[in-house]
Write an enzyme that holds these catalytic residues in place. Structure first.
Site, mmCIF file in Angstrom:
data_model
loop_
_atom_site.group_PDB
_atom_site.id
_atom_site.type_symbol
_atom_site.label_atom_id
_atom_site.label_comp_id
_atom_site.label_asym_id
_atom_site.label_seq_id
_atom_site.Cartn_x
_atom_site.Cartn_y
_atom_site.Cartn_z
ATOM 1 N N MET A 131 0.846 -1.192 0.000
ATOM 2 C CA MET A 131 0.000 0.000 0.000
ATOM 3 C C MET A 131 0.885 1.247 0.000
ATOM 4 O O MET A 131 0.427 2.343 0.315
ATOM 5 C CB MET A 131 -0.949 -0.013 1.193
ATOM 6 C CG MET A 131 -1.853 -1.258 1.160
ATOM 7 S SD MET A 131 -3.400 -1.096 2.057
ATOM 8 C CE MET A 131 -2.824 -0.874 3.700
ATOM 9 N N HIS A 159 8.994 1.611 3.838
ATOM 10 C CA HIS A 159 10.036 1.698 4.856
ATOM 11 C C HIS A 159 10.927 0.466 4.670
ATOM 12 O O HIS A 159 10.722 -0.311 3.713
ATOM 13 C CB HIS A 159 9.437 1.793 6.263
ATOM 14 C CG HIS A 159 8.412 0.737 6.560
ATOM 15 N ND1 HIS A 159 8.709 -0.602 6.592
ATOM 16 C CD2 HIS A 159 7.084 0.817 6.818
ATOM 17 C CE1 HIS A 159 7.630 -1.294 6.886
ATOM 18 N NE2 HIS A 159 6.608 -0.459 7.010
ATOM 19 N N HIS A 187 9.322 -2.891 3.696
ATOM 20 C CA HIS A 187 8.992 -3.102 2.274
ATOM 21 C C HIS A 187 10.255 -3.375 1.471
ATOM 22 O O HIS A 187 10.265 -4.187 0.552
ATOM 23 C CB HIS A 187 8.309 -1.859 1.687
ATOM 24 C CG HIS A 187 7.019 -1.500 2.352
ATOM 25 N ND1 HIS A 187 6.928 -0.538 3.322
ATOM 26 C CD2 HIS A 187 5.769 -1.977 2.169
ATOM 27 C CE1 HIS A 187 5.684 -0.433 3.706
ATOM 28 N NE2 HIS A 187 4.948 -1.289 3.045
ATOM 29 N N ASP A 190 2.752 -8.965 9.788
ATOM 30 C CA ASP A 190 1.316 -9.222 9.672
ATOM 31 C C ASP A 190 1.090 -10.735 9.660
ATOM 32 O O ASP A 190 0.717 -11.322 8.650
ATOM 33 C CB ASP A 190 0.767 -8.571 8.401
ATOM 34 C CG ASP A 190 0.873 -7.059 8.470
ATOM 35 O OD1 ASP A 190 0.253 -6.465 9.374
ATOM 36 O OD2 ASP A 190 1.598 -6.459 7.658
ATOM 37 N N VAL A 245 11.322 -6.191 10.041
ATOM 38 C CA VAL A 245 12.477 -5.293 10.217
ATOM 39 C C VAL A 245 12.164 -4.375 11.404
ATOM 40 O O VAL A 245 11.034 -3.890 11.540
ATOM 41 C CB VAL A 245 12.732 -4.472 8.940
ATOM 42 C CG1 VAL A 245 13.925 -3.533 9.125
ATOM 43 C CG2 VAL A 245 12.984 -5.407 7.753
ATOM 44 N N ARG A 267 2.730 3.414 10.169
ATOM 45 C CA ARG A 267 2.034 4.218 11.187
ATOM 46 C C ARG A 267 2.989 4.854 12.188
ATOM 47 O O ARG A 267 2.585 5.754 12.932
ATOM 48 C CB ARG A 267 1.036 3.350 11.941
ATOM 49 C CG ARG A 267 -0.060 2.808 11.041
ATOM 50 C CD ARG A 267 -1.248 2.372 11.871
ATOM 51 N NE ARG A 267 -2.409 2.221 11.022
ATOM 52 C CZ ARG A 267 -2.861 1.068 10.576
ATOM 53 N NH1 ARG A 267 -2.252 -0.043 10.922
ATOM 54 N NH2 ARG A 267 -3.918 1.021 9.809
HETATM 55 O O1 PAF Z 1 0.054 -5.736 3.871
HETATM 56 C C1 PAF Z 1 -0.404 -4.848 3.117
HETATM 57 O O2 PAF Z 1 0.231 -3.838 2.842
HETATM 58 C C2 PAF Z 1 -1.792 -5.026 2.525
HETATM 59 O O3 PAF Z 1 -2.633 -5.678 3.413
HETATM 60 C C3 PAF Z 1 -1.786 -5.747 1.167
HETATM 61 C C4 PAF Z 1 -1.258 -7.176 1.309
HETATM 62 C C5 PAF Z 1 -0.908 -4.985 0.199
HETATM 63 C C6 PAF Z 1 -3.193 -5.824 0.601
HETATM 64 O O4 PAF Z 1 -3.743 -4.565 0.359
#
Ligand code: PAF
Length: 284
Positions: free
Chosen positions: A30, A34, A37, A149, A175, A186
């Site tokens: 999304m 950071h 990602h 997550d 991380v 956030r």
């Molecule tokens: O983890 C996320 O950033 C979101 O839940 C995802 C997997 C991109 C789905 O929108």
């Protein structure tokens, strides 16, 4: 990196890739990148011929419109970062839903607990539906998700298995900041005092790990140790649970792989974290 905006542009790009039988890695995101990602993109870059990073702030997974509105949008910076890390495509569509979109994927049970019970059952339905759409659009060999997550990972793995989706799910370690705070988009919203209190989550998980290291196997007592550590920071969890990492069912005893998952609201910012504990000497 090429930024593509529509499924047609993406299809045209991927047509040649498939003809050449090159492997495709997908990093669904999304945006607001950071180092978490970056670790996903790096893992994809190392393992796949072609790396597609999707950037779409998916409205259907937000239960709270203010949270959706406040979600950071930093596409230009994200594109520059994706470029530096060697991604091939940034797929950043305006929308992914037709006006009369009517199909939703729900993973019963797994999607209802923990985050699901706090954020509503629509959260994981929104995640699963958009991830399934991205899998259909990109057709990746491997898709990369962050361990932070943990429930999202469990839900997506179950969806992939249940619906025979031909994609491998790769989970990349969380991380952390040097003091242990898990990276999250956030975190930028944490005021100075709240930044200090945010350490409560990592402290809880460390206390749980230490209790297990010292021989504790009773889930209630492991949880109590974690809870006590949070209290030192004056933070109450929304949930703090010791569960099976695949079924997310509560555990009474830690035996094999156990997930300790925590969520808390700190200074108005909702944070989550978890640790996977493997008890030594177990066969599983
Ligand atoms: O983890 C996320 O950033 C979101 O839940 C995802 C997997 C991109 C789905 O929108």
């Amino acid at each position: 990196v090429r930024t593509l905006r529509t499924p047609d542009e993406l299809r045209a790009f991927l047509h040649n890739v498939r003809e050449e039988r090159r492997t495709v890695g997908l990093v669904p995101s999304m945006g607001a990148f950071h180092a978490g990602h970056e670790a996903l993109i790096t893992a994809a870059r190392e393992a796949c011929d072609v790396v597609v990073v999707s950037l779409f702030v998916n409205p259907t997974q937000f239960d709270d419109p203010t949270d959706l509105a406040a979600y950071p949008r930093t596409e230009a910076d994200d594109a520059a970062r994706a470029q530096e890390l060697g991604a091939d495509v940034l797929f950043a569509p305006e929308t992914l839903y037709a006006d009369d979109h009517a199909t939703t994927i729900t993973v019963a049970g797994l999607g209802d607990t923990l985050e699901g019970s706090e954020r509503g059952p629509g959260h994981f339905a929104g995640v699963c539906t958009v991830v399934a759409k991205l899998f259909n659009l990109v057709g990746p060999d491997t898709a990369y998700f962050g361990a932070k997550d943990a429930q999202q990972v469990a839900v997506i793995k179950r969806m992939v298995r249940d619906l025979d989706m031909p994609v491998r799910i790769e989970v990349v370690d969380t991380v952390r900041e040097p003091d242990g705070l898990a990276l999250s988009s956030r975190n930028v919203r944490l005021a100075a005092g709240a930044r200090e209190q945010a350490l409560a989550l990592h402290a809880a998980l460390t206390a749980a790990e230490q209790a297990v290291e010292q021989g504790e196997r009773n889930a209630v007592r492991v949880r109590d140790a974690a809870l006590a550590a949070m209290r030192d920071y004056d933070v109450d969890p929304e949930y703090l649970a010791v569960v099976d990492p695949d079924s997310l069912s509560p555990l009474q005893t830690l035996n094999g792989r156990s997930l300790v998952a925590v969520a808390a609201r700190v200074g108005g910012v909702r944070l989550i974290d978890n640790t996977l504990i493997t008890t030594p000497g177990d066969s599983s």
